[in-house]
Design a protein around this motif. Structure first.
Motif, mmCIF file in Angstrom:
data_model
loop_
_atom_site.group_PDB
_atom_site.id
_atom_site.type_symbol
_atom_site.label_atom_id
_atom_site.label_comp_id
_atom_site.label_asym_id
_atom_site.label_seq_id
_atom_site.Cartn_x
_atom_site.Cartn_y
_atom_site.Cartn_z
ATOM 1 N N GLU A 198 19.653 24.904 38.221
ATOM 2 C CA GLU A 198 19.838 23.941 37.126
ATOM 3 C C GLU A 198 18.838 24.187 36.005
ATOM 4 O OE1 GLU A 198 21.792 19.994 39.169
ATOM 5 O OE2 GLU A 198 19.628 20.309 39.400
ATOM 6 N N VAL A 199 17.626 24.607 36.358
ATOM 7 C CA VAL A 199 16.632 24.943 35.337
ATOM 8 C C VAL A 199 17.105 26.137 34.526
ATOM 9 C CG1 VAL A 199 14.281 25.750 34.940
ATOM 10 C CG2 VAL A 199 14.719 24.006 36.680
ATOM 11 N N LYS A 237 27.056 28.405 39.562
ATOM 12 C CA LYS A 237 27.683 29.475 40.345
ATOM 13 C C LYS A 237 27.174 30.847 39.909
ATOM 14 C CE LYS A 237 32.172 30.879 42.129
ATOM 15 N NZ LYS A 237 33.595 30.521 42.218
ATOM 16 N N HIS A 238 26.926 31.033 38.615
ATOM 17 C CA HIS A 238 26.336 32.285 38.135
ATOM 18 C C HIS A 238 25.033 32.577 38.870
ATOM 19 C CE1 HIS A 238 28.853 32.306 34.364
ATOM 20 N NE2 HIS A 238 28.713 33.593 34.560
ATOM 21 N N PHE A 239 24.208 31.561 38.951
ATOM 22 C CA PHE A 239 22.871 31.742 39.520
ATOM 23 C C PHE A 239 22.947 31.979 41.030
ATOM 24 C CE2 PHE A 239 18.995 30.103 41.481
ATOM 25 C CZ PHE A 239 18.010 30.715 40.719
ATOM 26 N N LEU A 240 23.810 31.236 41.722
ATOM 27 C CA LEU A 240 23.846 31.288 43.184
ATOM 28 C C LEU A 240 24.631 32.468 43.738
ATOM 29 C CD1 LEU A 240 24.383 27.509 44.098
ATOM 30 C CD2 LEU A 240 22.246 28.811 44.062
ATOM 31 N N GLY A 292 40.619 28.371 38.328
ATOM 32 C CA GLY A 292 40.294 29.379 39.330
ATOM 33 C C GLY A 292 38.889 29.909 39.164
ATOM 34 N N ILE A 293 38.695 31.183 39.480
ATOM 35 C CA ILE A 293 37.362 31.784 39.468
ATOM 36 C C ILE A 293 36.973 32.094 38.028
ATOM 37 C CG2 ILE A 293 35.974 33.694 40.342
ATOM 38 C CD1 ILE A 293 38.117 34.012 42.507
ATOM 39 N N GLN A 294 36.058 31.324 37.479
ATOM 40 C CA GLN A 294 35.673 31.526 36.091
ATOM 41 C C GLN A 294 34.492 32.489 35.957
ATOM 42 O OE1 GLN A 294 37.755 30.254 34.303
ATOM 43 N NE2 GLN A 294 38.583 28.531 35.416
ATOM 44 N N ASN A 295 33.693 32.584 37.012
ATOM 45 C CA ASN A 295 32.400 33.236 36.864
ATOM 46 C C ASN A 295 32.371 34.590 37.538
ATOM 47 O OD1 ASN A 295 31.379 30.824 35.657
ATOM 48 N ND2 ASN A 295 31.417 29.948 37.702
ATOM 49 N N TYR A 296 31.989 35.582 36.779
ATOM 50 C CA TYR A 296 31.972 36.952 37.278
ATOM 51 C C TYR A 296 30.726 37.199 38.104
ATOM 52 C CZ TYR A 296 34.479 41.304 36.556
ATOM 53 O OH TYR A 296 35.269 42.395 36.716
ATOM 54 N N PRO A 297 30.842 37.689 39.344
ATOM 55 C CA PRO A 297 29.633 37.985 40.123
ATOM 56 C C PRO A 297 28.873 39.153 39.495
ATOM 57 C CG PRO A 297 31.545 38.863 41.226
ATOM 58 C CD PRO A 297 32.062 38.075 40.066
ATOM 59 N N PHE A 298 27.586 39.093 39.579
ATOM 60 C CA PHE A 298 26.759 40.131 38.966
ATOM 61 C C PHE A 298 26.592 41.313 39.928
ATOM 62 C CE2 PHE A 298 22.600 42.027 37.987
ATOM 63 C CZ PHE A 298 22.834 42.375 36.664
ATOM 64 N N ILE A 299 26.918 42.503 39.472
ATOM 65 C CA ILE A 299 26.765 43.714 40.275
ATOM 66 C C ILE A 299 25.579 44.499 39.719
ATOM 67 C CG2 ILE A 299 27.896 45.806 41.111
ATOM 68 C CD1 ILE A 299 29.196 43.265 42.042
ATOM 69 N N PHE A 300 24.619 44.825 40.571
ATOM 70 C CA PHE A 300 23.452 45.556 40.122
ATOM 71 C C PHE A 300 23.823 46.984 39.725
ATOM 72 C CE2 PHE A 300 21.655 42.227 42.788
ATOM 73 C CZ PHE A 300 20.709 41.709 41.923
#
Length: 554
Positions: free
Chosen positions: A58-59, A70-73, A130-138
């Protein structure tokens, strides 16, 4: 930890996520607010850790309005799996000898708990579901994927790189015979692959980890088939609001069309489609279904190169969605007409909410269909009703609907889209006229033809009633419907609603008979009038205008 504290966590991540992480199959919150779920010390420790992560997220989110929790987690998938393991839950793994598929299956297991996290609705994505947030791939993961793609003897045919050095600018692209085209950078590959599979699982209402891994494997097999110019099956998906199947979870409307109940309000990808509804018979049931339409297609040409991110890409994506929208809109309309004819369901039984398509690596953001329905009821259909609908659906699929397309469109508009009953009545009358009319003696052509057709049906309406109704239509057109004799009663507004229902029911009855008369169906409206009534042509003594002369029996 009390219900209020647990409820706060639930509001951030959702119940399906918590059930998975805590290894808990029961509802997290009990029905009564003073009843606390009896968590063991390990589960309480996990809940406290989740609180800490949510607070940190949240911060971060407060500093970046384009981010969500969801982006963060999302990056904590392995951590969440370890939490589940500590709570006594097992983690399903699926392995394969193929290096790329094995990598995707491993990532599917890693990402699964993060995929269950609910999405926050924000202004910038409120028109999607649906799924709005793209998972981050290193970046190192992107390099691994690019290398694995390059080394795959089949998929490297869809791969842009042909030298030893594999860059992050490498991409996979293909085009299918049904005009679906896909372009995916190597650094997007894992995310797109897994998200597409998860979305498919949600649409099919089977989205546990085993289902996800099975779909990932199926997507990989289909992508290899595309690379080898083999036929594959592609699905179009559509959300259907206001519909529930009673006594069954899914129904095959045909060999390639399946309707499925959405059986959980927590389904991660079906927002905008479900609701808790009640009727005279049913109380507080989940309504909402998904429709899957399967088609067979193949790679268009191995030499086709889909243009990468150029200025026209958005237009291409829009074209693909428009095509999918057209296909699914026709299907849903055909189901709606079949429902209306077979069950006489008034008002309209349901509406579409979103569209999507299931080609490997295709976009995972479904398109929302704007709600233009004037009023929505709830259609709860049992097996008997579904079988009747299927029978009519098959009939509609066996004929050329272009001969009655205007009648179908106007009837659906009359049922679905009009707020003012006068507008709805006009649409229904246009449906009448599109089936039977003639530039010669239009009124008599329509009224007499409909009277003749109604003799075949169970709808008992006298010609006098038809004449009065059609005269009411003329009053509407000329701008003075309230002065018509039909509204000379104590409650004109109630009478207008009654007229609306009657005009629509007549249109449905006539349409039902017309569909079943293949000879009459494939004639023009004027040819139908002549075929039914065999009028003779006479001329006005004063102006010599042509008119139809109908026999006294008609």
């Amino acid at each position: 930890m009390n219900n209020q504290e647990i409820g706060l966590i639930l509001s951030k991540v959702g119940e399906k996520f918590l059930q998975y992480v805590l290894n808990c199959n029961e509802p997290i919150l009990q029905l009564r607010n003073d009843e606390n779920y009896q968590f063991n010390p390990i589960q309480l420790h996990v809940l406290n850790e989740l609180c800490r992560l949510i607070t940190e997220s949240e911060v971060t989110v407060s500093q970046n309005p384009n981010f969500t929790i969801k982006h963060f987690l999302f990056k904590y998938g392995n951590v969440f799996n370890e939490m589940r393991r500590s709570c006594g839950g097992n983690i399903i793994h699926k392995n394969d000898s193929n290096s790329l598929l094995n990598y995707l299956l491993k990532k599917g297991t890693e990402y699964y708990p993060s995929l269950l996290i609910i999405d926050e609705i924000k202004w910038f994505n409120s028109d999607q579901t649906g799924i709005q947030n793209y998972p981050f791939i290193f970046p190192q993961d992107a390099n691994i994927v690019a290398k694995l793609l390059f080394e795959d003897s089949d998929l490297n045919r869809l791969f842009s790189e042909d030298q030893e050095y594999v860059s992050l600018q490498a991409h996979v692209n293909y085009k299918l015979n049904n005009d679906i085209s896909v372009f995916c950078w190597s650094w997007q590959f894992t995310s797109s692959f897994i998200l597409r599979s998860f979305q498919n699982c949600c649409y099919r209402v089977k989205y546990n980890l085993t289902n996800l891994l099975d779909d990932i494997e199926n997507q990989y097999i289909r992508l290899k088939a595309i690379a080898n110019n083999e036929e594959i099956e592609v699905s179009y998906f559509c959300g259907v609001y206001g519909l529930r199947l009673e006594g069954i979870e899914e129904y095959n409307l045909s060999d390639n069309i399946i309707i499925r109940n959405i059986n959980e309000v927590n389904n991660p990808c079906i927002q905008h489609t479900i609701s808790i509804s009640s009727s005279d018979v049913y109380s507080k049931v989940i309504t909402g279904c998904t429709l899957e339409y399967r088609v067979t297609t193949a790679h268009f040409n191995t030499n086709i190169i889909v243009d990468n991110q150029d200025s026209k890409e958005s237009d291409k994506v829009e074209d693909i969605f428009n095509q999918a929208n057209h296909i699914l809109e026709d299907l849903v309309n055909k189901i709606a007409i079949s429902t209306v004819i077979s069950t006489r369901a008034l008002p309209a039984p349901f509406k579409s909410t979103f569209i999507d398509q299931d080609a490997p690596l295709s976009m995972h953001h479904p398109r929302i269909i704007p709600n233009n329905s004037a009023g929505m009821g709830v259609s709860i259909l049992d097996m008997e009703a579904l079988n009747k609908i299927k029978n009519w659906f098959v009939k509609l699929g066996s004929i050329d609907l272009s001969y009655i397309s205007l009648a179908l469109r106007r009837l659906l508009a009359s049922l679905y889209n009009r707020i003012d009953p006068i507008d709805s009545i006009l649409d229904a009358f246009i449906a009448w006229e599109s089936m039977f009319n003639s530039p010669i003696s239009t009124t008599k052509s329509v009224v007499n033809s409909i009277a003749e057709i109604l003799k075949r049906s169970d709808t008992k309406v006298s010609k006098t009633v038809l004449i009065n109704l059609y005269d009411f239509r003329s009053s509407i057109v000329h701008g003075n419907p309230l002065k018509h004799d039909l509204l000379n009663c104590k409650n004109p507004l109630q009478k207008i609603e009654s007229i609306k229902t009657q005009v629509i029911e007549i249109a449905i009855a006539v349409l039902e008979e017309l569909i079943q008369d293949k000879v009459l169906l494939y004639l023009s409206p004027q040819e139908r009038v002549v075929s039914l009534l065999a009028p003779t042509i006479v001329y006005c003594e004063n102006c010599q205008t042509k008119k139809y002369n109908f026999s006294s029996s008609q």
